[in-house]
Motif scaffolding. Structure first.
Motif, PDB file in Angstrom:
ATOM      1  N   GLU A   1    -118.593  -6.599  25.057  1.00  0.00           N
ATOM      2  CA  GLU A   1    -117.773  -5.410  25.284  1.00  0.00           C
ATOM      3  C   GLU A   1    -116.848  -5.253  24.085  1.00  0.00           C
ATOM      4  O   GLU A   1    -116.304  -6.242  23.571  1.00  0.00           O
ATOM      5  CB  GLU A   1    -116.973  -5.529  26.575  1.00  0.00           C
ATOM      6  N   THR A   2    -116.672  -4.027  23.655  1.00  0.00           N
ATOM      7  CA  THR A   2    -115.923  -3.747  22.435  1.00  0.00           C
ATOM      8  C   THR A   2    -114.947  -2.609  22.662  1.00  0.00           C
ATOM      9  O   THR A   2    -115.004  -1.907  23.675  1.00  0.00           O
ATOM     10  CB  THR A   2    -116.893  -3.379  21.298  1.00  0.00           C
TER      11      THR A   2
ATOM     12  N   ILE B   1    -114.507  -6.792  19.027  1.00  0.00           N
ATOM     13  CA  ILE B   1    -115.156  -7.452  20.165  1.00  0.00           C
ATOM     14  C   ILE B   1    -114.060  -8.031  21.059  1.00  0.00           C
ATOM     15  O   ILE B   1    -113.218  -8.793  20.604  1.00  0.00           O
ATOM     16  CB  ILE B   1    -116.089  -8.576  19.683  1.00  0.00           C
ATOM     17  N   ILE B   2    -114.077  -7.667  22.342  1.00  0.00           N
ATOM     18  CA  ILE B   2    -113.028  -8.146  23.251  1.00  0.00           C
ATOM     19  C   ILE B   2    -113.588  -8.986  24.405  1.00  0.00           C
ATOM     20  O   ILE B   2    -112.814  -9.641  25.112  1.00  0.00           O
ATOM     21  CB  ILE B   2    -112.195  -6.982  23.822  1.00  0.00           C
ATOM     22  N   ASP B   3    -114.902  -8.967  24.601  1.00  0.00           N
ATOM     23  CA  ASP B   3    -115.479  -9.739  25.710  1.00  0.00           C
ATOM     24  C   ASP B   3    -116.916 -10.102  25.359  1.00  0.00           C
ATOM     25  O   ASP B   3    -117.686  -9.234  24.921  1.00  0.00           O
ATOM     26  CB  ASP B   3    -115.449  -8.910  27.003  1.00  0.00           C
ATOM     27  N   VAL B   4    -117.246 -11.363  25.516  1.00  0.00           N
ATOM     28  CA  VAL B   4    -118.618 -11.833  25.292  1.00  0.00           C
ATOM     29  C   VAL B   4    -119.042 -12.630  26.515  1.00  0.00           C
ATOM     30  O   VAL B   4    -118.309 -13.517  26.975  1.00  0.00           O
ATOM     31  CB  VAL B   4    -118.724 -12.717  24.034  1.00  0.00           C
TER      32      VAL B   4
ATOM     33  N   GLU C   1    -123.695  -1.024  37.280  1.00  0.00           N
ATOM     34  CA  GLU C   1    -123.468  -1.946  36.169  1.00  0.00           C
ATOM     35  C   GLU C   1    -121.964  -2.155  35.988  1.00  0.00           C
ATOM     36  O   GLU C   1    -121.189  -1.197  35.972  1.00  0.00           O
ATOM     37  CB  GLU C   1    -124.091  -1.339  34.908  1.00  0.00           C
ATOM     38  N   ARG C   2    -121.566  -3.415  35.812  1.00  0.00           N
ATOM     39  CA  ARG C   2    -120.139  -3.735  35.779  1.00  0.00           C
ATOM     40  C   ARG C   2    -119.474  -3.478  34.435  1.00  0.00           C
ATOM     41  O   ARG C   2    -118.268  -3.265  34.366  1.00  0.00           O
ATOM     42  CB  ARG C   2    -119.952  -5.219  36.166  1.00  0.00           C
ATOM     43  N   HIS C   3    -120.211  -3.482  33.353  1.00  0.00           N
ATOM     44  CA  HIS C   3    -119.651  -3.359  32.000  1.00  0.00           C
ATOM     45  C   HIS C   3    -118.697  -4.506  31.676  1.00  0.00           C
ATOM     46  O   HIS C   3    -117.632  -4.313  31.104  1.00  0.00           O
ATOM     47  CB  HIS C   3    -118.950  -2.006  31.804  1.00  0.00           C
ATOM     48  N   LEU C   4    -119.109  -5.691  32.056  1.00  0.00           N
ATOM     49  CA  LEU C   4    -118.501  -6.926  31.566  1.00  0.00           C
ATOM     50  C   LEU C   4    -119.640  -7.811  31.055  1.00  0.00           C
ATOM     51  O   LEU C   4    -120.733  -7.834  31.640  1.00  0.00           O
ATOM     52  CB  LEU C   4    -117.724  -7.654  32.663  1.00  0.00           C
ATOM     53  N   GLY C   5    -119.381  -8.546  29.986  1.00  0.00           N
ATOM     54  CA  GLY C   5    -120.440  -9.244  29.288  1.00  0.00           C
ATOM     55  C   GLY C   5    -121.296 -10.143  30.155  1.00  0.00           C
ATOM     56  O   GLY C   5    -122.530 -10.039  30.154  1.00  0.00           O
TER      57      GLY C   5
ATOM     58  N   THR D   1    -114.392  -0.867  31.502  1.00  0.00           N
ATOM     59  CA  THR D   1    -114.555  -2.319  31.644  1.00  0.00           C
ATOM     60  C   THR D   1    -113.488  -2.981  32.498  1.00  0.00           C
ATOM     61  O   THR D   1    -113.664  -4.124  32.928  1.00  0.00           O
ATOM     62  CB  THR D   1    -114.529  -2.992  30.259  1.00  0.00           C
ATOM     63  N   GLY D   2    -112.359  -2.305  32.691  1.00  0.00           N
ATOM     64  CA  GLY D   2    -111.233  -2.937  33.360  1.00  0.00           C
ATOM     65  C   GLY D   2    -110.366  -3.754  32.415  1.00  0.00           C
ATOM     66  O   GLY D   2    -109.383  -4.359  32.841  1.00  0.00           O
ATOM     67  N   ILE D   3    -110.697  -3.755  31.128  1.00  0.00           N
ATOM     68  CA  ILE D   3    -109.924  -4.502  30.137  1.00  0.00           C
ATOM     69  C   ILE D   3    -108.926  -3.567  29.478  1.00  0.00           C
ATOM     70  O   ILE D   3    -109.309  -2.591  28.823  1.00  0.00           O
ATOM     71  CB  ILE D   3    -110.843  -5.117  29.060  1.00  0.00           C
TER      72      ILE D   3
END
Length: 493
Positions: A267-268, A278-281, A446-450, A338-340
């Motif tokens: 997630e970027t 890049i903020i989530d892998v 789809e959650r959109h978290l890595g 993403t919730g981020i």
């Protein structure tokens, strides 16, 4: 804080790049002395005084710098991958340029916001051709129009500027608010469109040349109707009943012997690896054919409680941060998706930045080279790894990395991917593919978290491969490949 020594090493590679890449992606001769003069580690943006003309001039200068940097970065992949004599030994210079360009892009967005606060312009984000750009319009007395930004307090030291009052406090503007806007418009869309048109013309010229060569080949006269022209082979059959044309993505399809793979999703903060972070892998492992390794934990708690680990093992999720300037601006679109919320992901809050964390990059690279990695629309992850992971480009060019993509699996081999007016190539999003393959309930999305997206992707892939094998289709069809398959360089599989 990152080790700055690698920036000096990157600049040491300039002679290699200059000899191999004299021009950028727009055909302009590169001034490598200018590149050498840049302070890539500490910033290439312009810090203005808090006056309207200074803000305008700083934005103009930053746009010009970004255009020069990005046209160089855009050409580096082609130059590196076609350097068959291996004269260019390292990809660290493009990574260093991208590192500097991300901070420059933050500075540009800060200046755009500062201009709104000073009532110099109103900003709207508009889709133009191949890009979403910031369009500046004269201030009309309304509040800032850019609703994908957070509340930015520039009254202190953010970005090294002294910004004055906020728009709400600055109803009696102390400065003249008329500045020219024509020369501070974002030209990204026009540049990308012109670049695409040049590539299109080059492809057309090549096809015309290939056709002329085929017509001139006298061997074609030995068979009735002449020899088939290059690219004229029939499309491969698939499980869908429809026959999509061969596509460059087909190189990423798995082969009959694929087994242990690592699924990965990132997630970027945006879609451009030279501008965003890049903020989530998230990644995990799964065997497509052999039993799950003994001794691995049998359960894993995903964020989605209805996800079952099943055959997956080795799950991991990694969270990364953004620079303070980026955090201050906020990103409502990514927060919603993403919730981020990047406002809580500042490096000042203790989050490490991925492009400043060599150990995290090395650890990820080690995993990416152990077995094929799988992603949905894998060229996205690949482009980010090229400009963010030390050693990735070199490993890929050397053939140590194999990439499998579930998007062409969906497009070529999924009966549910029939083209429609709404989806001319079929609905091949991860969400749609996972639902058709029984990896995601129709009531959920789809959650959109890595990690969560990696999981449903691998489950869908395994279900899909099992069905195709039973039917003798896909990798087991007459057009399928032996071996692991996937895309790799430097060797034949």
């Amino acid at each position: 804080m990152t080790d700055r020594a690698w920036f000096d090493a990157a600049k040491g590679d300039i002679p290699q790049w200059a000899a191999s890449m004299p021009k950028d992606a727009d055909g302009t001769t590169i001034d490598w002395d200018w590149v050498r003069s840049l302070d890539l580690a500490h910033g290439v943006g312009t810090i203005p005084e808090s006056t309207p003309q200074s803000i305008h001039d700083a934005l103009k200068a930053d746009y010009a710098t970004r255009e020069r940097l990005e046209s160089i970065i855009a050409q580096c992949n082609s130059a590196f991958m076609t350097d068959f004599d291996r004269f260019i030994g390292s990809y660290r210079l493009p990574r260093a340029l991208a590192y500097a360009n991300r901070r420059l892009n933050d500075n540009i967005n800060t200046l755009l916001h500062l201009g709104e606060q000073q009532h110099l312009w109103a900003v709207s984000r508009e889709r133009r051709g191949r890009a979403t750009i910031a369009v500046l319009k004269p201030y009309s007395g309304s509040g800032p129009s850019n609703d994908d930004q957070g509340m930015l307090d520039l009254s202190g030291e953010a970005g090294g500027t002294s910004a004055g009052n906020t728009a709400a406090e600055n109803s009696d503007v102390k400065f003249p608010t008329t500045v020219a806007l024509d020369d501070v418009q974002d030209r990204t869309a026009a540049i990308l469109d012109a670049r695409a048109e040049r590539r299109k013309a080059q492809r057309f010229q090549k096809r015309a040349g290939d056709a002329a060569m085929a017509r001139a080949n006298l061997s074609g006269a030995t068979s009735p109707g002449g020899a088939a022209l290059p690219g004229g082979a029939a499309a491969s059959g698939n499980a869908t009943g429809h026959h999509p044309k061969p596509d460059w993505r087909d190189a990423y399809l798995p082969g009959r012997d694929v087994d242990a793979v690592m699924g990965i999703d990132i997630e970027t903060t945006g879609i451009d690896p030279a501008r965003d972070y890049i903020i989530d892998v998230g990644f995990e492992f799964m065997n497509m054919a052999s039993p799950r390794p003994a001794g691995e934990p049998e359960t894993y708690a995903y964020e989605q409680g209805y996800y079952a680990a099943g055959d997956a093992y080795g799950q991991s999720r990694l969270a990364f941060g953004v620079p303070p300037e980026n955090a201050a601006l906020g990103n409502a679109l990514i927060a919603k998706l993403t919730g981020i919320d990047v406002r809580g992901r500042s490096s000042e809050a203790g989050y490490r930045l991925f492009d400043e964390w060599p150990q995290a990059q090395a650890g990820l690279l080690a995993r990416l080279t152990q077995q094929p990695y799988v992603a949905h629309n894998a060229t996205f992850e690949h482009s980010w790894f090229m400009l963010n992971v030390a050693g990735y480009a070199e490993s890929y060019r050397a053939g140590r990395i194999t990439i499998i993509d579930t998007l062409p699996m969906s497009r070529q081999w999924d009966p549910g991917a029939v083209p429609t007016n709404e989806h001319p190539y079929g609905d091949n999003t991860l969400d749609a593919y996972a639902k058709r393959q029984g990896a995601l309930d129709s009531a959920h999305n789809e959650r959109h978290l890595g990690l969560e997206d990696s999981h449903i992707m691998l489950v869908a892939m395994k279900h899909h491969l099992a069905a195709l094998k039973a039917q003798g289709k896909g990798p087991w069809g007459f057009t399928g490949r032996a071996g692991v398959g996937g895309k790799s360089c430097g060797r034949k599989r």
